[in-house]
Design a protein around this motif. Sequence first.
Motif, PDB file in Angstrom:
ATOM      1  N   SER A  32       0.838  -1.199   0.000  1.00 12.68           N
ATOM      2  CA  SER A  32       0.000   0.000   0.000  1.00 12.68           C
ATOM      3  C   SER A  32       0.870   1.245   0.000  1.00 12.68           C
ATOM      4  O   SER A  32       1.923   1.277   0.619  1.00 12.68           O
ATOM      5  CB  SER A  32      -0.939  -0.005   1.213  1.00 12.68           C
ATOM      6  N   SER A  33       0.397   2.254  -0.698  1.00 18.26           N
ATOM      7  CA  SER A  33       1.128   3.517  -0.775  1.00 18.26           C
ATOM      8  C   SER A  33       0.880   4.333   0.476  1.00 18.26           C
ATOM      9  O   SER A  33      -0.207   4.285   1.050  1.00 18.26           O
ATOM     10  CB  SER A  33       0.645   4.314  -1.983  1.00 18.26           C
ATOM     11  N   PRO A  34       1.873   5.121   0.899  1.00 16.23           N
ATOM     12  CA  PRO A  34       1.646   6.003   2.039  1.00 16.23           C
ATOM     13  C   PRO A  34       0.573   7.047   1.696  1.00 16.23           C
ATOM     14  O   PRO A  34       0.428   7.412   0.532  1.00 16.23           O
ATOM     15  CB  PRO A  34       3.011   6.671   2.250  1.00 16.23           C
ATOM     16  N   PRO A  35      -0.166   7.528   2.691  1.00 16.46           N
ATOM     17  CA  PRO A  35      -1.244   8.482   2.432  1.00 16.46           C
ATOM     18  C   PRO A  35      -0.800   9.710   1.638  1.00 16.46           C
ATOM     19  O   PRO A  35      -1.509  10.167   0.752  1.00 16.46           O
ATOM     20  CB  PRO A  35      -1.738   8.874   3.822  1.00 16.46           C
ATOM     21  N   HIS A  36       0.371  10.265   1.945  1.00 15.87           N
ATOM     22  CA  HIS A  36       0.820  11.466   1.233  1.00 15.87           C
ATOM     23  C   HIS A  36       1.104  11.173  -0.239  1.00 15.87           C
ATOM     24  O   HIS A  36       0.868  12.013  -1.097  1.00 15.87           O
ATOM     25  CB  HIS A  36       2.052  12.083   1.912  1.00 15.87           C
ATOM     26  N   GLN A  37       1.597   9.956  -0.532  1.00 12.18           N
ATOM     27  CA  GLN A  37       1.824   9.595  -1.932  1.00 12.18           C
ATOM     28  C   GLN A  37       0.497   9.489  -2.671  1.00 12.18           C
ATOM     29  O   GLN A  37       0.382   9.908  -3.812  1.00 12.18           O
ATOM     30  CB  GLN A  37       2.589   8.276  -2.027  1.00 12.18           C
ATOM     31  N   ILE A  38      -0.519   8.930  -2.020  1.00 11.26           N
ATOM     32  CA  ILE A  38      -1.841   8.823  -2.632  1.00 11.26           C
ATOM     33  C   ILE A  38      -2.389  10.213  -2.906  1.00 11.26           C
ATOM     34  O   ILE A  38      -2.935  10.480  -3.978  1.00 11.26           O
ATOM     35  CB  ILE A  38      -2.804   8.023  -1.719  1.00 11.26           C
ATOM     36  N   SER A  39      -2.233  11.151  -1.973  1.00 11.14           N
ATOM     37  CA  SER A  39      -2.784  12.498  -2.160  1.00 11.14           C
ATOM     38  C   SER A  39      -2.067  13.255  -3.276  1.00 11.14           C
ATOM     39  O   SER A  39      -2.688  14.054  -3.969  1.00 11.14           O
ATOM     40  CB  SER A  39      -2.764  13.295  -0.856  1.00 11.14           C
ATOM     41  N   THR A  40      -0.770  13.023  -3.482  1.00  7.26           N
ATOM     42  CA  THR A  40      -0.068  13.737  -4.558  1.00  7.26           C
ATOM     43  C   THR A  40      -0.525  13.269  -5.930  1.00  7.26           C
ATOM     44  O   THR A  40      -0.354  13.983  -6.911  1.00  7.26           O
ATOM     45  CB  THR A  40       1.467  13.603  -4.441  1.00  7.26           C
ATOM     46  N   ASN A  41      -1.137  12.093  -6.015  1.00  9.48           N
ATOM     47  CA  ASN A  41      -1.695  11.625  -7.282  1.00  9.48           C
ATOM     48  C   ASN A  41      -2.836  12.512  -7.764  1.00  9.48           C
ATOM     49  O   ASN A  41      -3.202  12.469  -8.933  1.00  9.48           O
ATOM     50  CB  ASN A  41      -2.189  10.186  -7.167  1.00  9.48           C
ATOM     51  N   LEU A  42      -3.394  13.314  -6.868  1.00  9.74           N
ATOM     52  CA  LEU A  42      -4.522  14.179  -7.235  1.00  9.74           C
ATOM     53  C   LEU A  42      -4.125  15.250  -8.244  1.00  9.74           C
ATOM     54  O   LEU A  42      -4.988  15.857  -8.864  1.00  9.74           O
ATOM     55  CB  LEU A  42      -5.122  14.843  -5.990  1.00  9.74           C
ATOM     56  N   SER A  43      -2.844  15.494  -8.414  1.00  7.96           N
ATOM     57  CA  SER A  43      -2.429  16.490  -9.402  1.00  7.96           C
ATOM     58  C   SER A  43      -2.543  15.938 -10.824  1.00  7.96           C
ATOM     59  O   SER A  43      -2.486  16.688 -11.786  1.00  7.96           O
ATOM     60  CB  SER A  43      -0.994  16.953  -9.131  1.00  7.96           C
ATOM     61  N   LYS A  44      -2.759  14.631 -10.951  1.00  6.30           N
ATOM     62  CA  LYS A  44      -2.900  14.008 -12.270  1.00  6.30           C
ATOM     63  C   LYS A  44      -4.255  14.349 -12.891  1.00  6.30           C
ATOM     64  O   LYS A  44      -5.247  14.529 -12.180  1.00  6.30           O
ATOM     65  CB  LYS A  44      -2.802  12.483 -12.157  1.00  6.30           C
ATOM     66  N   LYS A 134      -4.762  11.531   6.605  1.00  4.25           N
ATOM     67  CA  LYS A 134      -4.770  10.398   7.532  1.00  4.25           C
ATOM     68  C   LYS A 134      -5.556   9.230   6.930  1.00  4.25           C
ATOM     69  O   LYS A 134      -6.441   9.427   6.100  1.00  4.25           O
ATOM     70  CB  LYS A 134      -5.330  10.791   8.891  1.00  4.25           C
ATOM     71  N   MET A 135      -5.171   8.039   7.368  1.00  9.65           N
ATOM     72  CA  MET A 135      -5.857   6.817   6.951  1.00  9.65           C
ATOM     73  C   MET A 135      -7.036   6.591   7.887  1.00  9.65           C
ATOM     74  O   MET A 135      -6.890   6.692   9.101  1.00  9.65           O
ATOM     75  CB  MET A 135      -4.917   5.620   7.053  1.00  9.65           C
ATOM     76  N   VAL A 136      -8.191   6.285   7.303  1.00  6.39           N
ATOM     77  CA  VAL A 136      -9.371   5.938   8.085  1.00  6.39           C
ATOM     78  C   VAL A 136      -9.988   4.715   7.415  1.00  6.39           C
ATOM     79  O   VAL A 136     -10.628   4.832   6.369  1.00  6.39           O
ATOM     80  CB  VAL A 136     -10.387   7.100   8.150  1.00  6.39           C
ATOM     81  N   GLY A 137      -9.760   3.545   7.986  1.00 12.00           N
ATOM     82  CA  GLY A 137     -10.260   2.303   7.392  1.00 12.00           C
ATOM     83  C   GLY A 137      -9.677   2.097   6.005  1.00 12.00           C
ATOM     84  O   GLY A 137      -8.464   2.102   5.819  1.00 12.00           O
ATOM     85  N   LYS A 138     -10.551   1.960   5.032  1.00  8.63           N
ATOM     86  CA  LYS A 138     -10.123   1.736   3.649  1.00  8.63           C
ATOM     87  C   LYS A 138     -10.065   3.036   2.854  1.00  8.63           C
ATOM     88  O   LYS A 138     -10.092   3.016   1.625  1.00  8.63           O
ATOM     89  CB  LYS A 138     -11.071   0.749   2.967  1.00  8.63           C
ATOM     90  N   THR A 139     -10.003   4.164   3.565  1.00  7.05           N
ATOM     91  CA  THR A 139      -9.969   5.456   2.890  1.00  7.05           C
ATOM     92  C   THR A 139      -8.796   6.300   3.383  1.00  7.05           C
ATOM     93  O   THR A 139      -8.230   6.045   4.426  1.00  7.05           O
ATOM     94  CB  THR A 139     -11.271   6.260   3.119  1.00  7.05           C
ATOM     95  N   VAL A 140      -8.489   7.304   2.583  1.00  7.71           N
ATOM     96  CA  VAL A 140      -7.537   8.337   2.972  1.00  7.71           C
ATOM     97  C   VAL A 140      -8.342   9.629   3.053  1.00  7.71           C
ATOM     98  O   VAL A 140      -9.056   9.973   2.107  1.00  7.71           O
ATOM     99  CB  VAL A 140      -6.404   8.490   1.929  1.00  7.71           C
ATOM    100  N   GLN A 141      -8.261  10.338   4.171  1.00  9.62           N
ATOM    101  CA  GLN A 141      -8.991  11.588   4.330  1.00  9.62           C
ATOM    102  C   GLN A 141      -8.001  12.746   4.344  1.00  9.62           C
ATOM    103  O   GLN A 141      -7.016  12.720   5.066  1.00  9.62           O
ATOM    104  CB  GLN A 141      -9.818  11.579   5.610  1.00  9.62           C
ATOM    105  N   ILE A 142      -8.318  13.736   3.504  1.00 12.23           N
ATOM    106  CA  ILE A 142      -7.469  14.919   3.399  1.00 12.23           C
ATOM    107  C   ILE A 142      -8.313  16.126   3.796  1.00 12.23           C
ATOM    108  O   ILE A 142      -9.390  16.335   3.239  1.00 12.23           O
ATOM    109  CB  ILE A 142      -6.953  15.112   1.959  1.00 12.23           C
ATOM    110  N   THR A 143      -7.826  16.906   4.743  1.00 16.54           N
ATOM    111  CA  THR A 143      -8.509  18.136   5.129  1.00 16.54           C
ATOM    112  C   THR A 143      -7.536  19.293   4.959  1.00 16.54           C
ATOM    113  O   THR A 143      -6.332  19.132   5.105  1.00 16.54           O
ATOM    114  CB  THR A 143      -9.013  18.084   6.585  1.00 16.54           C
ATOM    115  N   GLY A 144      -8.098  20.444   4.636  1.00 11.35           N
ATOM    116  CA  GLY A 144      -7.264  21.624   4.448  1.00 11.35           C
ATOM    117  C   GLY A 144      -8.117  22.824   4.125  1.00 11.35           C
ATOM    118  O   GLY A 144      -9.344  22.794   4.243  1.00 11.35           O
TER     119      GLY A 144
END
Length: 183
Positions: A32-44, A134-144
């Motif tokens: 599994s990818s770290p949460p921050h790596q998953i969030s940086t994919n959002l720039s795609k 942060k990881m929450v179960g089977k999801t990654v939650q990003i707040t900002g």
Amino acid sequence: MKEMKNKTFIIWGVILVVAIVGLTVLAFQKGSSPPHQISTNLSKPFDAKATVKMKDLVMVCDINKSAVGACTIKIQEPKQLKDMEFQYDGKDIKVSYKGLSVKLDENSKLASSLAAVIVNSIDTAASPSGVDVKMVGKTVQITGKSDSGNFKIVLDKASGSIMTLTLPQLDFECNFDDFIFKK
């Protein structure tokens, strides 16, 4: 003698359980990818269908993010707004409907409520700083906080696909379906 065999059996049982748990944790971490790596994919760039709720208005839209800060949103429902299209390039918003095109002032309520909200929030979530991931179960939650206000994005941990985007201050909620990252 029998007591010694039982203790030996228990010790080996504990060692075996610890080894299995340790190997399982290592395999999970490698897979599994770290949460921050998953969030940086959002720039795609991506394509998605989404149900957007803004206050009392509910719309079904096709969303095409073509680059950082750029997106096209085409409304499919309600039928009164079908085929209305918003094109946002990070600066200007153009609305096209039934052959008419108009450039909106960036301070327009309509402009700040749809295309800019989605793009600004997603692009902010993709940045390496200024967000909480942060990881929450089977999801990654990003707040900002983006130019549009405080947001929360929920991603599927396995695919990195966006599931929801909410901005409570704007009474804005976007639920994504058929989310596909472009290559």
